[in-house]
Design a protein around this motif. Structure first.
Motif, short mmCIF file in Angstrom:
data_model
loop_
_atom_site.label_atom_id
_atom_site.label_comp_id
_atom_site.label_asym_id
_atom_site.label_seq_id
_atom_site.Cartn_x
_atom_site.Cartn_y
_atom_site.Cartn_z
N PHE A 104 77.25 40.28 51.84
CA PHE A 104 78.66 40.19 51.49
C PHE A 104 79.29 41.57 51.35
O PHE A 104 80.36 41.83 51.89
N TYR A 107 81.58 41.74 54.47
CA TYR A 107 82.78 40.93 54.26
C TYR A 107 83.66 41.33 53.09
O TYR A 107 84.83 40.97 53.06
N ASP A 138 86.80 43.31 54.16
CA ASP A 138 87.72 42.45 54.90
C ASP A 138 88.48 41.53 53.95
O ASP A 138 89.69 41.36 54.06
N GLU A 189 90.75 40.29 64.93
CA GLU A 189 89.39 39.82 65.24
C GLU A 189 89.30 39.37 66.69
O GLU A 189 88.33 39.66 67.39
N ASP A 210 83.43 38.40 64.77
CA ASP A 210 82.54 37.73 63.83
C ASP A 210 83.21 36.47 63.30
O ASP A 210 84.31 36.53 62.73
N TYR A 262 82.31 34.78 60.81
CA TYR A 262 82.36 34.83 59.34
C TYR A 262 83.58 35.62 58.86
O TYR A 262 84.13 35.34 57.80
N ASP A 263 84.01 36.60 59.66
CA ASP A 263 85.26 37.29 59.32
C ASP A 263 86.43 36.31 59.36
O ASP A 263 87.29 36.31 58.48
N THR A 286 86.29 34.25 56.35
CA THR A 286 86.73 35.04 55.20
C THR A 286 88.25 35.10 55.16
O THR A 286 88.86 34.86 54.11
#
Length: 137
Positions: A52, A56, A59, A95, A108, A110-111, A114
C-alpha cells in the motif's frame, strides 16, 4: 473563504505533501525526485502495508487532495457539472494514458480501484460534489 474551506484546503496541501514524502521515501525512481537522489528505504517484509505505501498511498493522497479542492471550488460555484466530470475523470485519464504509452508510468488496475474508491468516498462525504448547494432566499 470560510474556516471549513480553509481547513479543507490545508488538508489538501497536507495530503499532497504526505504523498510526496511517501514517494521520496519509497519510490526514488519517480521522475520528479530523480534530481534529489533519495536513499531508497524499504520495509522489511512484503506485507499489505508495504504494498500500500509503495504502490497506492501517494495516489490515494493526491486524488483525495484533488477531491477536496473540487469540493471547495464546487461550493463557491466556480465549477459546474461538466467541469467536475472532467476533474473526476482526470486520474483515470492519466492512468489510461500510461496504459497507451502516452505518459511515462505503468498502467495498474489497482490504481483505478484506488481512484474510484477515493472518489466514491468523496461523493458520500461531500454531496455538494454532485448536488449543487442552493442559496436560501
Amino acid at each position: 473563504l470560510s474556516v471549513r474551506h480553509k481547513t479543507l484546503l490545508l488538508l489538501a496541501i497536507g495530503l499532497l505533501l504526505a504523498g510526496l514524502i511517501n514517494y521520496y521515501l519509497f519510490q526514488p525512481r519517480i521522475l520528479i525526485l530523480e534530481p534529489f537522489h533519495p536513499v531508497r528505504r524499504s520495509l522489511n517484509d512484503h506485507s499489505f502495508l508495504q504494498l500500500f505505501l509503495i504502490g497506492y498511498f501517494s495516489d490515494a493522497a493526491w486524488c483525495s487532495a484533488l477531491m477536496l479542492v473540487t469540493v471547495v471550488l464546487s461550493e463557491h460555484r466556480v465549477l459546474y457539472f461538466r467541469n467536475k466530470l472532467l476533474i473526476f475523470l482526470l486520474p483515470f485519464a492519466i492512468e489510461a494514458a500510461q496504459g497507451f504509452g502516452l505518459l511515462k508510468g505503468t498502467f495498474d488496475w489497482y490504481d483505478l480501484l484506488t481512484y474510484g474508491s477515493v472518489e466514491c468516498a468523496s461523493i458520500i462525504l461531500f454531496p455538494s460534489l454532485i448536488f449543487p448547494l442552493y442559496e436560501k432566499k
